[in-house]
Write an enzyme that holds these catalytic residues in place. Structure first.
Site, PDB file in Angstrom:
ATOM      1  N   CYS A 168       0.831  -1.215   0.000  1.00  0.00           N
ATOM      2  CA  CYS A 168       0.000   0.000   0.000  1.00  0.00           C
ATOM      3  C   CYS A 168       0.866   1.266   0.000  1.00  0.00           C
ATOM      4  CB  CYS A 168      -0.986  -0.034   1.153  1.00  0.00           C
ATOM      5  SG  CYS A 168      -2.417   1.033   0.856  1.00  0.00           S
ATOM      6  N   HIS A 219      -3.649  -4.914   0.664  1.00  0.00           N
ATOM      7  CA  HIS A 219      -3.135  -5.346   1.967  1.00  0.00           C
ATOM      8  C   HIS A 219      -3.219  -6.845   2.116  1.00  0.00           C
ATOM      9  CE1 HIS A 219      -2.410  -1.520   4.086  1.00  0.00           C
ATOM     10  NE2 HIS A 219      -3.285  -1.057   3.222  1.00  0.00           N
ATOM     11  N   GLU A 270      -1.752  -8.738   4.096  1.00  0.00           N
ATOM     12  CA  GLU A 270      -1.683  -9.191   5.493  1.00  0.00           C
ATOM     13  C   GLU A 270      -3.065  -9.405   6.080  1.00  0.00           C
ATOM     14  OE1 GLU A 270      -1.174  -6.197   4.456  1.00  0.00           O
ATOM     15  OE2 GLU A 270      -1.933  -4.717   5.881  1.00  0.00           O
TER      16      GLU A 270
HETATM   17  N1  LIG Z   1      -1.835   7.198   2.302  1.00  0.00           N
HETATM   18  C1  LIG Z   1      -1.779   6.369   1.121  1.00  0.00           C
HETATM   19  C2  LIG Z   1      -1.419   4.921   1.491  1.00  0.00           C
HETATM   20  C3  LIG Z   1      -2.591   4.180   2.101  1.00  0.00           C
HETATM   21  C4  LIG Z   1      -2.177   3.089   3.068  1.00  0.00           C
HETATM   22  O1  LIG Z   1      -1.032   2.680   3.165  1.00  0.00           O
HETATM   23  N2  LIG Z   1      -3.164   2.656   3.823  1.00  0.00           N
HETATM   24  C5  LIG Z   1      -2.926   1.789   4.935  1.00  0.00           C
HETATM   25  C6  LIG Z   1      -3.357   2.508   6.194  1.00  0.00           C
HETATM   26  C7  LIG Z   1      -2.450   2.186   7.345  1.00  0.00           C
HETATM   27  C8  LIG Z   1      -2.498   0.713   7.668  1.00  0.00           C
HETATM   28  O2  LIG Z   1      -3.579   0.245   8.043  1.00  0.00           O
HETATM   29  O3  LIG Z   1      -1.467   0.035   7.480  1.00  0.00           O
HETATM   30  C9  LIG Z   1      -3.106   6.387   0.395  1.00  0.00           C
HETATM   31  O4  LIG Z   1      -4.133   6.672   1.052  1.00  0.00           O
HETATM   32  O5  LIG Z   1      -3.117   6.074  -0.801  1.00  0.00           O
END
Ligand SMILES: N[C@@H](CCC(=O)NCCCC(=O)O)C(=O)O
Length: 246
Positions: A116, A219, A221
């Site tokens: 992400c 994600h 995970e």
């Molecule tokens: N800010 C960027 C990346 C989004 C992101 O990494 N979301 C994950 C949120 C944190 C987590 O739960 O690990 C976007 O919004 O594109």
């Protein structure tokens, strides 16, 4: 021997209202750690140390890297733009650390999986750019911030043939979750897009010149326990990491 995977945490320098408020705080969702540990690795949460030499020492102690997500965004100046939308920015400390870590990891061909925000950091570190806000900048975009929890998939992606990702997941299409409002705009010169959503949003990038440099916008995970294709992402990182220093 189990490979050690360096995991980058998020960091609140004391200016965020969430996660520690005015007290400088590291934080990281446990799912990242669980995925590495349950699939045969040793996760090591990395402090966001200042200075290249200290980061080099950290990399000497790991066999691979996992760049995790981040609610706040990368400062647009890092890819040559002014900030156009009022979204919170990731801490300078984390941005400086991870950009340098990508450069140093690539120089030593250290296996790296980005997730992400971690994918966006890999692309920017390698010279690419981002859409600062998909809904504002991409016509007819899908909803990339799903309303359900990320254990549920939200949309499909097409996986590029002959890509590392395709070899790993062994599927031409993949169902993924989605929790982002930014995405890759120009893919960095040294990288290639290896998955795309139906609306054209790049959902994975990888380096043909490295043995394992792969980053995904979703994600895994949240999905690895019930979806084999997403489990294979972590297994492939761990396999590549076992070869580090072998
Ligand atoms: N800010 C960027 C990346 C989004 C992101 O990494 N979301 C994950 C949120 C944190 C987590 O739960 O690990 C976007 O919004 O594109």
């Amino acid at each position: 021997m189990k490979p050690v995977i360096g995991v980058t945490p998020d960091f609140n320098a004391g200016e965020r209202t969430d996660m520690g408020g005015s007290e400088p705080t590291y934080f990281l969702r446990a799912r990242y750690i669980r995925a590495i540990e349950e699939l045969g690795g040793i996760p090591l949460i990395l402090p966001l140390v200042a200075g290249r030499a200290a980061r080099r020492r950290l990399l000497d102690g790991v066999d691979g890297l996992l760049l995790t997500g981040s609610g706040p965004d990368l400062p647009p100046r890092l890819y040559g733009e002014r900030q156009r939308y009022p979204f919170p920015l990731v801490s300078e400390r984390r941005a400086d650390f991870e950009l340098d870590l990508v450069h140093q990891a690539n120089a030593r061909d250290l296996p790296l999986l980005g997730i992400c925000g971690g994918m966006q950091t890999v692309n920017v570190a390698c010279g690419g750019s981002l859409f600062q806000d998909i809904p504002s900048q991409v016509r007819d975009a899908l909803q990339h911030r799903q309303k359900t929890t990320a254990v549920h998939v939200a949309h499909s992606v097409k996986v590029a043939p002959n890509s590392l990702l395709r070899k790993i997941v062994n599927q031409a299409t993949l169902k993924v979750n989605s929790s982002h409002h930014q995405s890759v705009k120009t893919v960095a010169p040294s990288l290639v897009a290896s998955a795309v959503a139906p609306d054209g949003i790049v959902e994975a990038i990888e380096s043909p010149a490295h043995r394992f440099l792969l980053a995904v916008q979703w994600h895994p995970e949240f999905l690895f326990e019930r979806h084999q294709a997403h489990r294979r992402l972590f297994e492939a990182l761990l396999r590549a990491a076992r070869r580090t220093g072998a």
